[in-house]
Motif scaffolding. Sequence first.
Motif, PDB file in Angstrom:
ATOM      1  N   ARG A 189     -17.232   6.078   7.417  1.00 30.07           N
ATOM      2  CA  ARG A 189     -16.311   6.816   7.773  1.00 30.07           C
ATOM      3  C   ARG A 189     -16.945   8.213   8.324  1.00 30.07           C
ATOM      4  O   ARG A 189     -16.205   9.045   8.978  1.00 30.07           O
ATOM      5  CB  ARG A 189     -15.586   7.530   6.642  1.00 30.07           C
ATOM      6  CG  ARG A 189     -14.690   6.319   5.727  1.00 30.07           C
ATOM      7  CD  ARG A 189     -13.231   6.165   6.424  1.00 30.07           C
ATOM      8  NE  ARG A 189     -12.978   4.928   5.879  1.00 30.07           N
ATOM      9  CZ  ARG A 189     -11.658   4.334   6.484  1.00 30.07           C
ATOM     10  NH1 ARG A 189     -11.530   4.693   7.542  1.00 30.07           N
ATOM     11  NH2 ARG A 189     -11.317   3.004   6.045  1.00 30.07           N
TER      12      ARG A 189
ATOM     13  N   GLY B 189     -14.554   6.451  -3.014  1.00 33.34           N
ATOM     14  CA  GLY B 189     -14.730   7.587  -1.943  1.00 33.34           C
ATOM     15  C   GLY B 189     -13.896   8.563  -2.292  1.00 33.34           C
ATOM     16  O   GLY B 189     -14.031   9.956  -2.339  1.00 33.34           O
TER      17      GLY B 189
ATOM     18  N   MET C 212     -17.277  12.320  -4.830  1.00 28.38           N
ATOM     19  CA  MET C 212     -18.249  11.177  -4.686  1.00 28.38           C
ATOM     20  C   MET C 212     -18.727  11.036  -3.105  1.00 28.38           C
ATOM     21  O   MET C 212     -18.156  11.799  -2.179  1.00 28.38           O
ATOM     22  CB  MET C 212     -17.423   9.834  -4.764  1.00 28.38           C
ATOM     23  CG  MET C 212     -18.001   8.677  -4.969  1.00 28.38           C
ATOM     24  SD  MET C 212     -19.588   8.162  -6.152  1.00 28.38           S
ATOM     25  CE  MET C 212     -18.602   8.523  -7.733  1.00 28.38           C
ATOM     26  N   PHE C 213     -19.782  10.251  -2.816  1.00 28.98           N
ATOM     27  CA  PHE C 213     -20.177  10.325  -1.473  1.00 28.98           C
ATOM     28  C   PHE C 213     -19.033   9.874  -0.592  1.00 28.98           C
ATOM     29  O   PHE C 213     -18.024   9.005  -0.842  1.00 28.98           O
ATOM     30  CB  PHE C 213     -21.121   9.150  -1.341  1.00 28.98           C
ATOM     31  CG  PHE C 213     -22.339   9.423  -2.101  1.00 28.98           C
ATOM     32  CD1 PHE C 213     -23.371  10.433  -1.933  1.00 28.98           C
ATOM     33  CD2 PHE C 213     -22.652   8.482  -3.035  1.00 28.98           C
ATOM     34  CE1 PHE C 213     -24.241  10.836  -2.626  1.00 28.98           C
ATOM     35  CE2 PHE C 213     -23.850   8.666  -4.120  1.00 28.98           C
ATOM     36  CZ  PHE C 213     -24.616   9.677  -3.755  1.00 28.98           C
ATOM     37  N   ILE C 214     -19.084  10.373   0.879  1.00 27.08           N
ATOM     38  CA  ILE C 214     -17.992   9.963   1.584  1.00 27.08           C
ATOM     39  C   ILE C 214     -18.632   8.714   2.067  1.00 27.08           C
ATOM     40  O   ILE C 214     -19.816   8.591   2.575  1.00 27.08           O
ATOM     41  CB  ILE C 214     -17.897  11.165   2.804  1.00 27.08           C
ATOM     42  CG1 ILE C 214     -17.248  12.322   2.358  1.00 27.08           C
ATOM     43  CG2 ILE C 214     -16.801  10.438   4.006  1.00 27.08           C
ATOM     44  CD1 ILE C 214     -17.445  13.529   3.491  1.00 27.08           C
ATOM     45  N   PRO C 215     -17.712   7.540   2.309  1.00 28.78           N
ATOM     46  CA  PRO C 215     -18.116   6.253   2.617  1.00 28.78           C
ATOM     47  C   PRO C 215     -19.000   6.420   4.222  1.00 28.78           C
ATOM     48  O   PRO C 215     -18.253   7.208   5.030  1.00 28.78           O
ATOM     49  CB  PRO C 215     -16.914   5.477   2.603  1.00 28.78           C
ATOM     50  CG  PRO C 215     -15.966   5.970   1.752  1.00 28.78           C
ATOM     51  CD  PRO C 215     -16.232   7.467   1.666  1.00 28.78           C
TER      52      PRO C 215
ATOM     53  N   THR D 200     -14.953   0.522  -1.673  1.00 30.30           N
ATOM     54  CA  THR D 200     -15.664   1.622  -1.237  1.00 30.30           C
ATOM     55  C   THR D 200     -14.678   2.900  -0.792  1.00 30.30           C
ATOM     56  O   THR D 200     -14.991   4.200  -1.302  1.00 30.30           O
ATOM     57  CB  THR D 200     -16.490   1.310   0.074  1.00 30.30           C
ATOM     58  OG1 THR D 200     -17.453   0.328  -0.235  1.00 30.30           O
ATOM     59  CG2 THR D 200     -17.111   2.544   0.473  1.00 30.30           C
ATOM     60  N   ASP D 201     -13.892   2.557   0.026  1.00 30.48           N
ATOM     61  CA  ASP D 201     -12.882   3.711   0.133  1.00 30.48           C
ATOM     62  C   ASP D 201     -12.066   4.385  -0.981  1.00 30.48           C
ATOM     63  O   ASP D 201     -12.085   5.804  -1.064  1.00 30.48           O
ATOM     64  CB  ASP D 201     -11.740   3.401   1.167  1.00 30.48           C
ATOM     65  CG  ASP D 201     -12.119   3.034   2.609  1.00 30.48           C
ATOM     66  OD1 ASP D 201     -13.172   3.836   3.131  1.00 30.48           O
ATOM     67  OD2 ASP D 201     -11.657   2.376   3.358  1.00 30.48           O
TER      68      ASP D 201
ATOM     69  N   SER E 116     -21.896   1.178   2.028  1.00 31.39           N
ATOM     70  CA  SER E 116     -21.409   2.301   2.812  1.00 31.39           C
ATOM     71  C   SER E 116     -21.021   3.241   1.580  1.00 31.39           C
ATOM     72  O   SER E 116     -21.269   4.578   2.007  1.00 31.39           O
ATOM     73  CB  SER E 116     -20.161   2.016   3.377  1.00 31.39           C
ATOM     74  OG  SER E 116     -19.399   2.995   3.800  1.00 31.39           O
ATOM     75  N   MET E 117     -21.105   2.863   0.367  1.00 32.91           N
ATOM     76  CA  MET E 117     -20.927   3.831  -0.699  1.00 32.91           C
ATOM     77  C   MET E 117     -22.287   4.206  -1.203  1.00 32.91           C
ATOM     78  O   MET E 117     -22.799   3.521  -2.016  1.00 32.91           O
ATOM     79  CB  MET E 117     -20.056   3.192  -1.983  1.00 32.91           C
ATOM     80  CG  MET E 117     -20.058   4.072  -3.050  1.00 32.91           C
ATOM     81  SD  MET E 117     -19.585   5.871  -2.962  1.00 32.91           S
ATOM     82  CE  MET E 117     -17.872   5.829  -2.040  1.00 32.91           C
TER      83      MET E 117
END
Length: 400
Positions: free
Chosen positions: A322, A344, A316-319, A340-341, A82-83
């Motif tokens: 989400r 993010g 950083m990328f939003i997971p 991941t969270d 997800s990341m």
Amino acid sequence: MKPSFIPVSMPDLSDLETRYATEAVASTWISSTGAFLDRFESEFAEASGTNFALGTTSGTTALHLALAALGLGQGDEVIVPSMTYIATANAVRYCGAEPVFVDIDPATWCLDPTAIEAAITPKTKGIIPVHLLGHPADMDPIMQLAVTHGLWVVEDAAEATFARYKGRLCGSLGTAGTFSFFGNKILTAGEGGAVTCNDESLRHRMALLRGQGMDPEKRYHFPIVGFNYRLTNVAAAILCGQMDRRESIIDRRNAILRLYAEELADVPGVAIRQDAPWAETAPWMFSCLIDPAKFGCRRDDLASELAERGIDSRPMFIPIHRLPPYRQSAKKRRTVLPVTDRLGALGIMLPTYPQLSDAEVLRICSSVREIGQGHLSKRVAAQVHRLTPTQPAAQPRKAA
Ligand SMILES: Cc1ncc(COP(=O)(O)O)c(C=O)c1O
């Protein structure tokens, strides 16, 4: 004098790219056939350690092409982190399949091989490890799982051109590898991508799908529904220039990343990813984590204050689990991805491009340090203020 604005990224283009692009234009071969295209595809295949490379319009279409050629379809599932940039998951959805998100390893920030098996179901068709921010995913256990469960592996190497895992090039380890040549990537043509593979029949299917499905033996006969994902000869000309200059581009980017790591190493609350012993990373964007408790402020406050000082950055990328298109299905699967969270929420990317001078990197690093220190000292002052008992107001002396 006001210090100049520092963007987060900038393409490194020279007279060579201009010359090659001009040659392509002058030749009138500006569409999707031409000498630069052939040259780029063969040079890129060789440089990435694969038998074949096909140029595409973007990293996203390279992913879609690979997945479509592998037969991904409605109701299938694919394991992805997800990341990552949203394109990784979107390409799965384009095929009518569903991405199943798995957490990342806190050390590499890439797909955690120990978390994959629990996510495999009878619907799983493949795995897409992303070599995030230039660091290779731990490919051996991933490939082992793929063999055990009969899955394909498409490496998303958009950010990891020429990175190596245990000496082997990223993009050459799985069933196929995909690359991006967007303006902020290590090699760029503004937009563009490539897909690599070793298997001739897979190359053939991808080439067919890339060119609208047109039968290579019979012009204007279309046996299947394909796409137009072809790279142009002009873009390929720019990429040939980038390929010629790749050593100097990569060396300079590596030097910038080393300088950031040295300068920020002792800043409280700034954590930098350490390369795994088996990794030769590709120098994409310098990234670090900002722990608000130790640094003094949150990542987003740091970004705003850097912007006030004329320094661009990128969170950083939003997971992806989400984000609205994926939130519901991730919730249904009870997706919980703490690593991941955390990444993010805390991660920030700082300016990285070859033209960035050492002095500018030092200016960015001292700004990060000062912003953190400023917040920490305000915090200390506020604590001192809270702990200091308020003095009673001085009483006027009574007259005797
Ligand atoms: C990990 C990852 N995958 C895929 C892509 C998509 O590439 P493009 O922007 O060329 O479509 C990107 C690029 O931004 C990326 O970072």
